[in-house]
Design a protein around this motif. Structure first.
Motif, short mmCIF file in Angstrom:
data_model
loop_
_atom_site.label_atom_id
_atom_site.label_comp_id
_atom_site.label_asym_id
_atom_site.label_seq_id
_atom_site.Cartn_x
_atom_site.Cartn_y
_atom_site.Cartn_z
N GLY A 138 -57.20 6.13 -86.64
CA GLY A 138 -56.61 4.97 -86.48
C GLY A 138 -56.00 4.39 -87.58
O GLY A 138 -56.00 4.73 -88.69
N ASN A 139 -54.93 3.54 -87.16
CA ASN A 139 -54.16 2.75 -88.12
C ASN A 139 -54.07 1.33 -88.01
O ASN A 139 -53.20 1.09 -87.14
N ASP B 170 -60.29 2.69 -86.98
CA ASP B 170 -61.47 2.14 -86.45
C ASP B 170 -62.61 2.98 -86.26
O ASP B 170 -63.63 2.72 -85.58
N ARG B 171 -62.28 4.29 -86.92
CA ARG B 171 -63.35 5.05 -87.09
C ARG B 171 -63.49 5.67 -88.35
O ARG B 171 -62.58 6.08 -89.02
N THR C 245 -67.85 3.56 -85.80
CA THR C 245 -67.10 3.46 -84.69
C THR C 245 -66.95 1.84 -84.32
O THR C 245 -68.03 1.32 -84.13
N ARG D 61 -63.81 -1.64 -79.00
CA ARG D 61 -62.73 -2.39 -78.92
C ARG D 61 -62.88 -3.98 -78.79
O ARG D 61 -62.11 -4.70 -79.17
#
Length: 218
Positions: free
Chosen positions: A33-34, A37-38, A66, A69
């Motif tokens: 992720g950027n 988010d993991r 993780t 959302r």
């Protein structure tokens, strides 16, 4: 991505990079992720695992963290990628507490997992692993003896400049690095290349596609 989540993920990333730089027992092995988010985290702490009928000591562990959302409204999810024998750890989850508040920092939670792994913290009354809880109640003298303080208070440690070389700009990993056009150093896990021209597409620069090919197509 909403602004609250974005700001929190960026803040978490900076805090975890700093934690990995300062903490001798924590390494960031990979991110997704950027902003990320993991995370895949290596924790170097003495704990236990079950192999057949034997309970044995193990000194390194991999943890996946993780952010769902709904984060930071919803709690981050912790899952061990390597087997651990512990009352509060199951294959699908690590129990870090019953009540989540958005004010809890991710770097402290990861350190809490290290404390749990070291058997400095556990609860046998409401376990995720009933067999481990029973074993602990019957074998207090066989618990791991890694009693070193696991917590590093980042707020109490003065800032120091990050190393100019040798550390991935995206995830803080060490080893063989590849520079982008802005001279960000990227490890093998974080390097992405354009399928057309093979230039490095840099997450640290905020790129999602090859800027050279995009400009050429305009």
């Amino acid at each position: 991505m909403d602004n609250v989540r974005l700001r929190r993920l960026k803040a978490d990333y900076e805090a975890l990079r700093r934690l990995a730089h300062l903490h001798p027992k924590i390494e960031i092995e990979g991110v997704a992720g950027n902003p990320p988010d993991r995370y895949r985290i290596k924790l170097k702490v003495k704990s236990l695992r079950e192999r057949g009928e034997t309970i044995e000591t193990i000194d390194e562990h991999r943890l996946e963290v993780t952010m769902p959302r709904g984060y930071p409204r919803d709690a981050p999810l912790f899952r061990m990628l390597t087997p651990v024998f512990h009352p509060n750890i199951a294959p699908h989850a690590v129990c870090i507490g019953d009540d989540w508040t958005a004010g809890e920092s991710l770097d402290l939670l990861i350190q809490r997992v290290g404390e749990i792994l070291a058997y400095q913290s556990y609860n046998t009354k409401s376990p995720l692993n009933g067999r481990a809880a029973q074993w602990v109640d019957e074998n207090r003298d066989r618990e791991p003896n890694d009693r070193d303080e696991f917590f590093v208070d980042l707020s109490a440690v003065p800032d120091s400049p990050a190393p100019a070389t040798g550390v991935c700009s995206n995830c803080a990993a060490t080893g063989s690095l590849t520079p982008c056009s802005a001279n960000h150093q990227l490890c093998a896990d974080c390097v992405m290349r354009c399928g057309t021209c093979s230039r490095v597409v840099c997450l640290s620069c905020g790129d999602r596609s090859c800027t050279a090919c995009t400009q050429a197509a305009v």
